[in-house]
Design an enzyme around this catalytic site. Structure first.
Site, PDB file in Angstrom:
ATOM      1  N   GLY A 375      48.951  41.500  42.779  1.00  0.00           N
ATOM      2  CA  GLY A 375      47.738  42.163  42.330  1.00  0.00           C
ATOM      3  C   GLY A 375      46.898  42.579  43.514  1.00  0.00           C
ATOM      4  N   PRO A 376      45.764  43.203  43.267  1.00  0.00           N
ATOM      5  CA  PRO A 376      44.919  43.692  44.361  1.00  0.00           C
ATOM      6  C   PRO A 376      44.309  42.549  45.169  1.00  0.00           C
ATOM      7  CG  PRO A 376      43.834  43.970  42.244  1.00  0.00           C
ATOM      8  CD  PRO A 376      45.224  43.527  41.945  1.00  0.00           C
ATOM      9  N   VAL A 379      41.500  38.694  44.300  1.00  0.00           N
ATOM     10  CA  VAL A 379      41.451  38.231  42.912  1.00  0.00           C
ATOM     11  C   VAL A 379      41.809  36.750  42.777  1.00  0.00           C
ATOM     12  CG1 VAL A 379      41.875  40.510  41.937  1.00  0.00           C
ATOM     13  CG2 VAL A 379      43.812  39.057  42.503  1.00  0.00           C
ATOM     14  N   GLY A 380      42.061  36.060  43.892  1.00  0.00           N
ATOM     15  CA  GLY A 380      42.266  34.606  43.842  1.00  0.00           C
ATOM     16  C   GLY A 380      43.702  34.164  43.817  1.00  0.00           C
ATOM     17  N   LYS A 381      44.637  34.989  44.286  1.00  0.00           N
ATOM     18  CA  LYS A 381      46.060  34.623  44.246  1.00  0.00           C
ATOM     19  C   LYS A 381      46.342  33.417  45.152  1.00  0.00           C
ATOM     20  CE  LYS A 381      47.436  38.672  45.600  1.00  0.00           C
ATOM     21  NZ  LYS A 381      46.122  39.333  45.686  1.00  0.00           N
ATOM     22  N   SER A 701      47.854  60.201  32.389  1.00  0.00           N
ATOM     23  CA  SER A 701      47.014  59.727  31.278  1.00  0.00           C
ATOM     24  C   SER A 701      45.911  60.697  30.888  1.00  0.00           C
ATOM     25  CB  SER A 701      46.403  58.363  31.640  1.00  0.00           C
ATOM     26  OG  SER A 701      45.543  58.479  32.750  1.00  0.00           O
ATOM     27  N   LYS A 744      40.077  50.475  31.201  1.00  0.00           N
ATOM     28  CA  LYS A 744      39.533  51.766  30.744  1.00  0.00           C
ATOM     29  C   LYS A 744      38.493  51.592  29.649  1.00  0.00           C
ATOM     30  CE  LYS A 744      43.623  54.547  31.929  1.00  0.00           C
ATOM     31  NZ  LYS A 744      44.770  55.320  31.403  1.00  0.00           N
TER      32      LYS A 744
END
Length: 805
Positions: A375-376, A379-381, A701, A744
């Site tokens: 993930g970005p 984020v707490g990985k 999208s 979104k």
């Protein structure tokens, strides 16, 4: 004695055809200046090329195969030589080979052709070019007895010189194969060890007889020097023999000392090793290897370097836990409590850990999973690993793989040299002290690929394969070690950069970016308390309101994680701490949204808000970014013209451009359904724009949004207020599902959107979102673009509509 890169005389039959035509007299050639090297005719010389201009010349000549001029510099320290910096006499040459060496340097092999004069430098860029003319040798009409004797003496001295050198056999074979006196003379001129000035003196000598006399003197001097060097070497060998004798005596003394009780240090080392080895869970093979290596250590002199290499190996062997595992805490409720305490959200990761605990509790034993959290950033990985270790009651170790380019970092070095050590996997297992730690492989997507130091990503295949890591082989240990009990947790930002075989071995869990609501909770539960403590105001009655934190997130950060949010909160508390230290009290104890301008400065970011439906052809879409969801506006305008298709602007990617073309073609093919005159496409030019043109945009999208915008522009009908949409379209008008739905809809809610149009297959994404996030929103699930147009377009036209005919 001999030049280490000394030439091999080959391909000499081609020299005559490359010579400058004497009738032309003068010729323009590219020029390579050499440092401390002189090229002679009919000889081959290897040259390392470093200057940019020379590299350019080599690149050009490699294609054209032209003859070049080679001239030696009078001073080697000059980087960009002029004509006066070069010796006036040089050699024309051919580049017969270009070598790209592993260290990145370029080397060329030159074949000398004939002596030349440098008359004039005609060009200095991109490399030297000059006018040259051939310089003829003055040859004797007939060989006198004296000259024949001179050549024989030179050949004998040269043979004797080579006999004393380390290149005896190779050089002797060359001399024996050279039949031409001139070739022999040039061969010796090239390879005799003397100063550059002396070599140039030989090259500039026009009279061949005088050149041979000069060369004979130099060879004789070198031969006398070689004889003296040989004599010194013999004396040195005698001294080395004496040193070997002393070494054998020392070994005898060591044996006598062992008979008397042994070396105290060596004896102590062995006793410590044997004591640590007691109780190790070794199999027979490992135990046998240990005893064999201890016996070898006992025979090595402690004063030699090999002793410390052997001792280090044995200390590593006994330092490993070898089956010693910590007991897992199987209290699932306690594990849930710890994970929830340290991290807000991240439900998928927490569920996987609790599942693992449940299986162990029921089965009693299970191989640890190999998980990859991706993930970005922020984020707490990585920090999640510590919480997992605490929840399981295991040791925690972390290994950063970012920038690792050497395979030995993973597998260790072989014990063939001083300084060898195990790989970082084994080192961290020793550091943990147990066989079942939680092992974080941080930034696995940034590990280096194949290089001259091996391939570390391939070395990780064995570590992360449950079928192989029970027999992990470290080069330093040279014994299989069981890693199957280790819980490996890898972290990554980008899965695309991880090799497919490595990716296949891991269980992938996405850790997506936090929503604004989640960031607010993380700040209130964790970040505020942490930053107050870090800035020395813990225990003070300072409050950050919920709407204050939301404003920090919306207007001062743009990220998926919470790193920047933490920094902004820290900055607020530092400003407050400064006030307390200066005046003795805080100017405020409750930080309100209006205080942020003073504490953090002016607003840094802004989010788009819904802008109404007063214009035809303007529709609100929804987009996913790495820092969360965003709304975007699709703007379409019509202008009278020749109907030259559609113009697209806004820094759109290829996929988005294709979506716009699909939308336009759909509108054209369904003009009757939309009551659009066919003549409109021939008399109106269409321009579709997505604002914020500096930001690249791509993805499918926006397909239904673009179609709606085009339909609204051609029909001049208003778009339903407070509505947004996202979905891909096909050429037939089918609506396909898209991703990033959670982000979104949160972006739509923040922007004041009330209704959202989605593909019917995206219903499943809405159902897993907590109800609190979707309250106040109405969802329309569609299968075809016609349904979208029926929902989104009103019958009412805009004020002052265009007359589309």
């Amino acid at each position: 004695m001999m030049n280490r890169g000394f030439s091999i005389v080959t391909e000499l039959d081609n020299c005559d055809k490359y010579k400058i035509d004497s009738e032309d007299g003068e010729q323009t050639l590219p020029i390579i200046p050499l440092r401390n090297m002189v090229l002679f005719p009919s000889s081959i010389l290897s040259v390392s090329v470093g200057r940019e201009s020379s590299l350019r010349l080599v690149h050009d000549i490699e294609e054209t195969k032209e003859t070049i001029g080679v001239f030696c510099q009078q001073r080697p320290d000059i980087e960009d030589p002029e004509q006066e910096d070069l010796y006036p006499i040089g050699t024309s040459a051919k580049i017969i080979k270009v070598l790209e060496l592993p260290d990145g340097t370029t080397s060329i092999v030159l074949l000398g052709i004939e002596r030349i004069n440098l008359n004039e430098i005609t060009q200095r860029r991109p490399y030297l070019t000059g006018k040259v003319s051939p310089r003829k040798d003055i040859m004797p009409k007939e060989k006198s007895a004296e000259f024949k004797a001179l050549l024989k003496s030179l050949q004998d001295d040269s043979t004797q010189l080579f006999r004393l050198s380390e290149m005896h056999s190779e050089a002797s074979n060359m001399i024996n194969n050279i039949e031409s006196d001139i070739l022999f003379t040039n061969f010796m001129c090239t390879n005799i060890r003397c100063s550059t000035a002396e070599k140039y003196s030989l090259l500039s000598e026009d009279n061949y007889v005088d050149r041979v006399y000069h060369l004979a003197v130099l060879v004789y001097q070198e031969l006398e020097f070689a004889k003296l060097s040989h004599k010194i070497q013999q004396r040195t060998h005698m001294e080395l023999d004496q040193q070997q004798r002393e070494y054998f005596l020392q070994q005898q003394m060591k044996n006598i000392q062992e008979e008397l009780g042994g070396s105290s240090t060596q004896k102590q080392d062995i006793e410590e090793l044997m004591e640590k080895a007691e109780g190790k869970g070794w199999n027979n093979s490992t135990k046998e290897t240990f005893e064999k290596e201890v016996s070898k250590l006992d025979r090595i002199n402690p004063q030699t370097p090999d002793y410390h290499v052997q001792l280090n190996y044995l200390q590593t062997l006994v330092g490993l836990p070898w089956g010693a595992c910590s007991d897992d805490n199987l209290d699932i409720k306690n594990a849930q409590k710890i994970l929830d305490r340290d991290h807000y959200g991240l439900e998928k990761v927490k569920e996987r850990i609790l599942e693992h605990l449940a299986v162990i509790k029921l089965r009693g034993d299970m191989k640890s999973p190999i998980i990859c959290l991706y993930g970005p950033p922020g984020v707490g990985k990585t920090s999640l690993g510590k919480s997992i270790a605490e929840a399981l009651g295991r040791k925690y170790v972390r290994m950063s793989l970012g920038g690792v380019h050497d395979e030995s970092e993973i597998r260790g070095h072989r014990r063939t040299y001083i300084g060898a050590m195990p790989g970082r996997i084994i080192k961290n297992i020793i550091k943990a002290g147990t066989d079942n730690p939680v092992f974080i492989l941080d930034e696995i997507d940034k590990v280096g690929g194949i290089s001259n130091h091996g391939d570390p990503s391939s070395a990780l295949l064995e570590v992360l394969d449950p079928e192989q890591n029970s027999t992990f082989h470290d080069n330093f240990l040279d014994i299989d070690y069981d890693l199957s009990n280790v819980m490996f947790i890898a972290t990554a930002n980008d899965l695309a950069s991880i090799p497919a075989p490595l990716l296949d071995r891991m269980e992938l869990i996405e850790v997506s970016g936090y929503l604004t609501e989640e960031k607010i909770e993380i700040a209130r539960r964790h970040l505020v308390r942490k930053e107050m403590k870090a800035n020395g105001i813990e225990g003070e009655k300072i409050t950050l309101r919920k709407n204050t934190i939301e404003k920090i997130i919306e207007e001062y950060t743009r990220e998926s994680g919470v790193r920047t949010l933490e920094k902004k909160i820290g900055k607020i508390f530092r400003r407050l701490a400064c006030q307390k230290a200066t005046s003795g009290e805080f100017t405020t104890t409750t930080v309100k949204p209006e205080d942020l301008k003073e504490l953090l400065g002016p607003q840094e970011y802004s989010r788009d808000k819904y802008q109404g439906n007063e214009y035809a052809g303007v529709v609100t879409g929804l987009a996913w970014t790495a820092v969360g969801g965003e709304i975007l506006f699709i703007e379409t305008s019509l202008s009278r013209g020749k109907g030259e298709g559609i113009t697209l602007t806004g820094n759109l990617g290829d996929v988005m451009k294709e979506s716009a073309m699909l939308a336009f073609e759909y509108i054209k093919s369904h003009a009757d359904y939309l009551n659009i005159p066919h003549e409109a496409f021939e008399h109106w030019n269409v321009h579709l724009h997505v604002p914020e043109g500096a930001i690249p945009k791509d993805g499918p999208s926006a397909g239904i949004t673009m179609t709606t915008a085009l339909a609204s522009a051609f029909t001049q009908r208003k778009v339903k207020p407070n509505i947004a949409m996202t979905g891909e379209i096909t050429l037939r008008g089918k609506v396909l599902p898209v991703g990033g739905i959670k982000e979104k809809i949160l972006a739509a809610k923040r922007a004041g959107i009330k209704e959202i149009i989605l593909c019917h297959e995206n219903r499943r994404n809405i159902e897993v979102i907590p109800q609190i996030y979707v309250n106040g929103l109405t969802f329309h699930y569609v299968k075809d673009i016609k349904e979208v147009l029926e929902i989104a377009l009103l019958d009412e036209k805009i004020k002052n509509p265009l007359n589309i005919i």
